[in-house]
Design a protein around this motif. Sequence first.
Motif, PDB file in Angstrom:
ATOM      1  N   VAL A 109       1.046  -1.054  -0.047  1.00  0.00           N
ATOM      2  CA  VAL A 109       0.004   0.020   0.156  1.00  0.00           C
ATOM      3  C   VAL A 109       0.908   1.359   0.020  1.00  0.00           C
ATOM      4  CG1 VAL A 109      -0.087  -0.058   2.606  1.00  0.00           C
ATOM      5  CG2 VAL A 109      -1.912   1.066   1.227  1.00  0.00           C
ATOM      6  N   CYS A 110       0.377   2.502  -0.669  1.00  0.00           N
ATOM      7  CA  CYS A 110       1.084   3.475  -0.933  1.00  0.00           C
ATOM      8  C   CYS A 110       0.821   4.586   0.382  1.00  0.00           C
ATOM      9  CB  CYS A 110       1.025   4.001  -2.429  1.00  0.00           C
ATOM     10  SG  CYS A 110      -0.510   4.972  -2.410  1.00  0.00           S
ATOM     11  N   ASP A 111       1.909   5.426   0.422  1.00  0.00           N
ATOM     12  CA  ASP A 111       1.676   6.569   1.594  1.00  0.00           C
ATOM     13  C   ASP A 111       0.278   7.231   1.309  1.00  0.00           C
ATOM     14  OD1 ASP A 111       4.277   5.697   2.480  1.00  0.00           O
ATOM     15  OD2 ASP A 111       5.193   7.525   1.289  1.00  0.00           O
ATOM     16  N   ASP A 112      -0.048   7.590  -0.011  1.00  0.00           N
ATOM     17  CA  ASP A 112      -1.374   8.385  -0.162  1.00  0.00           C
ATOM     18  C   ASP A 112      -2.565   7.566   0.465  1.00  0.00           C
ATOM     19  OD1 ASP A 112       0.023  10.399  -1.137  1.00  0.00           O
ATOM     20  OD2 ASP A 112      -0.182   9.516  -3.263  1.00  0.00           O
ATOM     21  N   CYS A 113      -2.390   6.339   0.022  1.00  0.00           N
ATOM     22  CA  CYS A 113      -3.721   5.637   0.464  1.00  0.00           C
ATOM     23  C   CYS A 113      -3.701   5.541   2.085  1.00  0.00           C
ATOM     24  CB  CYS A 113      -3.813   4.269  -0.183  1.00  0.00           C
ATOM     25  SG  CYS A 113      -4.249   4.325  -1.724  1.00  0.00           S
ATOM     26  N   ILE A 114      -2.596   5.336   2.741  1.00  0.00           N
ATOM     27  CA  ILE A 114      -2.436   5.114   4.054  1.00  0.00           C
ATOM     28  C   ILE A 114      -3.136   6.194   4.888  1.00  0.00           C
ATOM     29  CG2 ILE A 114      -0.986   5.010   6.056  1.00  0.00           C
ATOM     30  CD1 ILE A 114       0.994   3.199   4.417  1.00  0.00           C
ATOM     31  N   LEU A 143       3.291  -1.603  -7.452  1.00  0.00           N
ATOM     32  CA  LEU A 143       1.848  -1.429  -7.435  1.00  0.00           C
ATOM     33  C   LEU A 143       1.171  -1.511  -6.319  1.00  0.00           C
ATOM     34  CD1 LEU A 143       0.130  -0.982 -10.341  1.00  0.00           C
ATOM     35  CD2 LEU A 143      -0.558  -3.499  -9.887  1.00  0.00           C
ATOM     36  N   CYS A 144       0.511  -0.322  -5.893  1.00  0.00           N
ATOM     37  CA  CYS A 144      -0.280  -0.173  -4.715  1.00  0.00           C
ATOM     38  C   CYS A 144      -1.646  -1.104  -4.950  1.00  0.00           C
ATOM     39  CB  CYS A 144      -0.618   1.138  -4.382  1.00  0.00           C
ATOM     40  SG  CYS A 144      -1.895   1.502  -3.021  1.00  0.00           S
ATOM     41  N   SER A 145      -1.775  -1.810  -3.708  1.00  0.00           N
ATOM     42  CA  SER A 145      -3.046  -2.822  -3.721  1.00  0.00           C
ATOM     43  C   SER A 145      -4.399  -2.042  -4.094  1.00  0.00           C
ATOM     44  CB  SER A 145      -2.964  -3.825  -2.932  1.00  0.00           C
ATOM     45  OG  SER A 145      -2.934  -3.241  -1.628  1.00  0.00           O
ATOM     46  N   LEU A 146      -4.448  -0.879  -3.434  1.00  0.00           N
ATOM     47  CA  LEU A 146      -5.706  -0.037  -3.223  1.00  0.00           C
ATOM     48  C   LEU A 146      -5.886   1.061  -4.478  1.00  0.00           C
ATOM     49  CD1 LEU A 146      -5.662   0.884   0.636  1.00  0.00           C
ATOM     50  CD2 LEU A 146      -6.686  -1.112  -0.459  1.00  0.00           C
ATOM     51  N   CYS A 147      -4.980   1.753  -4.806  1.00  0.00           N
ATOM     52  CA  CYS A 147      -5.153   2.833  -5.668  1.00  0.00           C
ATOM     53  C   CYS A 147      -4.792   2.125  -7.131  1.00  0.00           C
ATOM     54  CB  CYS A 147      -4.528   4.029  -5.447  1.00  0.00           C
ATOM     55  SG  CYS A 147      -2.738   4.068  -5.551  1.00  0.00           S
ATOM     56  N   GLY A 148      -3.911   1.078  -7.339  1.00  0.00           N
ATOM     57  CA  GLY A 148      -3.470   0.568  -8.682  1.00  0.00           C
ATOM     58  C   GLY A 148      -2.313   1.376  -9.185  1.00  0.00           C
TER      59      GLY A 148
HETATM   60 ZN   LIG Z   1      -2.166   3.720  -3.237  1.00  0.00          ZN
END
Ligand SMILES: [Zn+2]
Length: 69
Positions: free
Chosen positions: A19-24, A55-60
């Motif tokens: 997961v990326c920082d933005d999604c967190i 690849l972030c699993s939430l935003c792709g």
């Molecule tokens: Zn993300």
Amino acid sequence: MTVFDDVERFVSRLSPEPVCDDCITEKLGLSIRQHANHKTRELAGSNGFERRKDLCSLCGVTKLVIRRH
Ligand SMILES: [Zn+2]
């Protein structure tokens, strides 16, 4: 409960998905992007946490993500 604990728990819950920082930041309702960024950098390398470009699993989107093995 600190923000650091929240981030650690959140990433662990998604494990092994990255997961990326933005999604967190968004999912945990953090106000400043730097905040998640700082926490994930602190997490990386400890306790099986790994930070890398993927690849972030939430935003792709492919960017810096963190995941737990
Ligand atoms: Zn993300």
